[in-house]
Design a protein around this motif. Sequence first.
Motif, PDB file in Angstrom:
ATOM      1  N   LYS A 103       0.802  -1.226   0.000  1.00  0.00           N
ATOM      2  CA  LYS A 103       0.000   0.000   0.000  1.00  0.00           C
ATOM      3  C   LYS A 103       0.835   1.276   0.000  1.00  0.00           C
ATOM      4  O   LYS A 103       0.316   2.362   0.228  1.00  0.00           O
ATOM      5  CB  LYS A 103      -0.924   0.008   1.225  1.00  0.00           C
ATOM      6  CG  LYS A 103      -1.960  -1.106   1.229  1.00  0.00           C
ATOM      7  CD  LYS A 103      -2.864  -1.004   2.442  1.00  0.00           C
ATOM      8  CE  LYS A 103      -3.924  -2.095   2.437  1.00  0.00           C
ATOM      9  NZ  LYS A 103      -4.815  -1.989   3.628  1.00  0.00           N
ATOM     10  N   THR A 104       2.127   1.136  -0.246  1.00  0.00           N
ATOM     11  CA  THR A 104       3.013   2.297  -0.179  1.00  0.00           C
ATOM     12  C   THR A 104       2.622   3.379  -1.187  1.00  0.00           C
ATOM     13  O   THR A 104       2.345   3.085  -2.349  1.00  0.00           O
ATOM     14  CB  THR A 104       4.468   1.880  -0.430  1.00  0.00           C
ATOM     15  OG1 THR A 104       4.816   0.835   0.481  1.00  0.00           O
ATOM     16  CG2 THR A 104       5.408   3.050  -0.227  1.00  0.00           C
ATOM     17  N   LYS A 105       2.632   4.609  -0.708  1.00  0.00           N
ATOM     18  CA  LYS A 105       2.346   5.762  -1.575  1.00  0.00           C
ATOM     19  C   LYS A 105       3.113   6.967  -1.043  1.00  0.00           C
ATOM     20  O   LYS A 105       3.186   7.177   0.154  1.00  0.00           O
ATOM     21  CB  LYS A 105       0.844   6.064  -1.593  1.00  0.00           C
ATOM     22  CG  LYS A 105       0.463   7.255  -2.468  1.00  0.00           C
ATOM     23  CD  LYS A 105      -1.034   7.497  -2.441  1.00  0.00           C
ATOM     24  CE  LYS A 105      -1.402   8.687  -3.315  1.00  0.00           C
ATOM     25  NZ  LYS A 105      -2.863   8.948  -3.301  1.00  0.00           N
ATOM     26  N   TYR A 114       4.015  13.454   1.858  1.00  0.00           N
ATOM     27  CA  TYR A 114       2.998  12.716   2.592  1.00  0.00           C
ATOM     28  C   TYR A 114       2.606  11.450   1.829  1.00  0.00           C
ATOM     29  O   TYR A 114       2.869  11.330   0.635  1.00  0.00           O
ATOM     30  CB  TYR A 114       1.765  13.585   2.852  1.00  0.00           C
ATOM     31  CG  TYR A 114       0.981  13.977   1.625  1.00  0.00           C
ATOM     32  CD1 TYR A 114      -0.080  13.199   1.171  1.00  0.00           C
ATOM     33  CD2 TYR A 114       1.304  15.121   0.904  1.00  0.00           C
ATOM     34  CE1 TYR A 114      -0.804  13.565   0.044  1.00  0.00           C
ATOM     35  CE2 TYR A 114       0.591  15.496  -0.225  1.00  0.00           C
ATOM     36  CZ  TYR A 114      -0.467  14.712  -0.647  1.00  0.00           C
ATOM     37  OH  TYR A 114      -1.179  15.068  -1.773  1.00  0.00           O
ATOM     38  N   GLY A 115       2.000  10.525   2.546  1.00  0.00           N
ATOM     39  CA  GLY A 115       1.568   9.283   1.913  1.00  0.00           C
ATOM     40  C   GLY A 115       1.436   8.162   2.918  1.00  0.00           C
ATOM     41  O   GLY A 115       1.169   8.388   4.102  1.00  0.00           O
ATOM     42  N   ILE A 116       1.642   6.938   2.444  1.00  0.00           N
ATOM     43  CA  ILE A 116       1.500   5.743   3.275  1.00  0.00           C
ATOM     44  C   ILE A 116       2.813   4.961   3.238  1.00  0.00           C
ATOM     45  O   ILE A 116       3.273   4.556   2.164  1.00  0.00           O
ATOM     46  CB  ILE A 116       0.343   4.851   2.776  1.00  0.00           C
ATOM     47  CG1 ILE A 116      -0.964   5.639   2.757  1.00  0.00           C
ATOM     48  CG2 ILE A 116       0.214   3.612   3.653  1.00  0.00           C
ATOM     49  CD1 ILE A 116      -2.125   4.886   2.145  1.00  0.00           C
ATOM     50  N   GLY A 120       1.026   0.302   6.287  1.00  0.00           N
ATOM     51  CA  GLY A 120      -0.110   1.214   6.209  1.00  0.00           C
ATOM     52  C   GLY A 120      -0.005   2.454   7.069  1.00  0.00           C
ATOM     53  O   GLY A 120      -1.012   3.125   7.316  1.00  0.00           O
ATOM     54  N   LYS A 121       1.194   2.794   7.523  1.00  0.00           N
ATOM     55  CA  LYS A 121       1.381   3.971   8.376  1.00  0.00           C
ATOM     56  C   LYS A 121       1.268   5.250   7.553  1.00  0.00           C
ATOM     57  O   LYS A 121       1.993   5.463   6.595  1.00  0.00           O
ATOM     58  CB  LYS A 121       2.752   3.917   9.044  1.00  0.00           C
ATOM     59  CG  LYS A 121       3.044   5.101   9.947  1.00  0.00           C
ATOM     60  CD  LYS A 121       4.432   4.997  10.543  1.00  0.00           C
ATOM     61  CE  LYS A 121       4.758   6.200  11.423  1.00  0.00           C
ATOM     62  NZ  LYS A 121       6.121   6.113  11.991  1.00  0.00           N
ATOM     63  N   ARG A 122       0.335   6.130   7.941  1.00  0.00           N
ATOM     64  CA  ARG A 122       0.145   7.407   7.243  1.00  0.00           C
ATOM     65  C   ARG A 122       1.168   8.427   7.733  1.00  0.00           C
ATOM     66  O   ARG A 122       1.378   8.566   8.933  1.00  0.00           O
ATOM     67  CB  ARG A 122      -1.276   7.929   7.443  1.00  0.00           C
ATOM     68  CG  ARG A 122      -2.330   7.039   6.789  1.00  0.00           C
ATOM     69  CD  ARG A 122      -3.705   7.666   6.803  1.00  0.00           C
ATOM     70  NE  ARG A 122      -4.656   6.833   6.076  1.00  0.00           N
ATOM     71  CZ  ARG A 122      -4.838   6.861   4.772  1.00  0.00           C
ATOM     72  NH1 ARG A 122      -4.132   7.721   4.041  1.00  0.00           N
ATOM     73  NH2 ARG A 122      -5.716   6.079   4.183  1.00  0.00           N
ATOM     74  N   ASP A 124       2.944  12.469   7.148  1.00  0.00           N
ATOM     75  CA  ASP A 124       2.855  13.829   6.597  1.00  0.00           C
ATOM     76  C   ASP A 124       4.018  14.632   7.183  1.00  0.00           C
ATOM     77  O   ASP A 124       4.023  14.948   8.368  1.00  0.00           O
ATOM     78  CB  ASP A 124       1.522  14.464   6.955  1.00  0.00           C
ATOM     79  CG  ASP A 124       1.248  15.717   6.137  1.00  0.00           C
ATOM     80  OD1 ASP A 124       2.214  16.365   5.704  1.00  0.00           O
ATOM     81  OD2 ASP A 124       0.066  16.048   5.917  1.00  0.00           O
TER      82      ASP A 124
END
Length: 214
Positions: A103-105, A114-116, A120-122, A124
Amino acid sequence: MEENVIIESQSNGVIIFITAFVIGIAALTFLCNLPQYQETVKLINAKEEVADSLEKLGHHEYARSSKMSVTKTKTKAAIQMCAMIAAISFIVVSIIIILFTAKTKLVITDKRAYGIAGLGKRVDIPIDSISSIGTGIFQSVIIASSSGRIVFAGLSNYNKLHNVISNLLIERQNNSTTPNNNIVDELTKYKELLDSGIISQDEFDAKKKQLLGF
């Protein structure tokens, strides 16, 4: 103030596909070796019983030959066990890779990143808070800030992301040093006016306090 997105990236599907393929091969290897290992263990027990019986009956030559056969069979069992352990290790490592990359972004703007991240850690992070940027294995971008190091793994264009953030940090550094240089130039100019008698000491001190923010 409006922020502009410079570049963004998501998890690389190729890495996930290859990792899933590795899991499949490893699982198949384990499932193929497990029944063979069980049969080999049964064979070892049977051969050991035969060797013991021959030894008791005084057939030492046959018993010795039977024990040599047991040793070879144990070696075969050990190889099968190693194959299963390796398969399990590959499965565990591959699952960890998928958890950290699926789910990396990462989105980079002119003001923040910012991202994931992994699991799944959000995240910013303001650009001004980033202290360093790097890359790592599995096409990862590593961002260091005052809160620690954050890894974004499995990004398809991780090198471009690294370059963009590096350029932003360089630009920030240049912007932070330019005002200081201007202050020095201004102070030098007013010092020359003071030495020339064009302005007084009080005027120079007042201007100095103004430039230095006192």
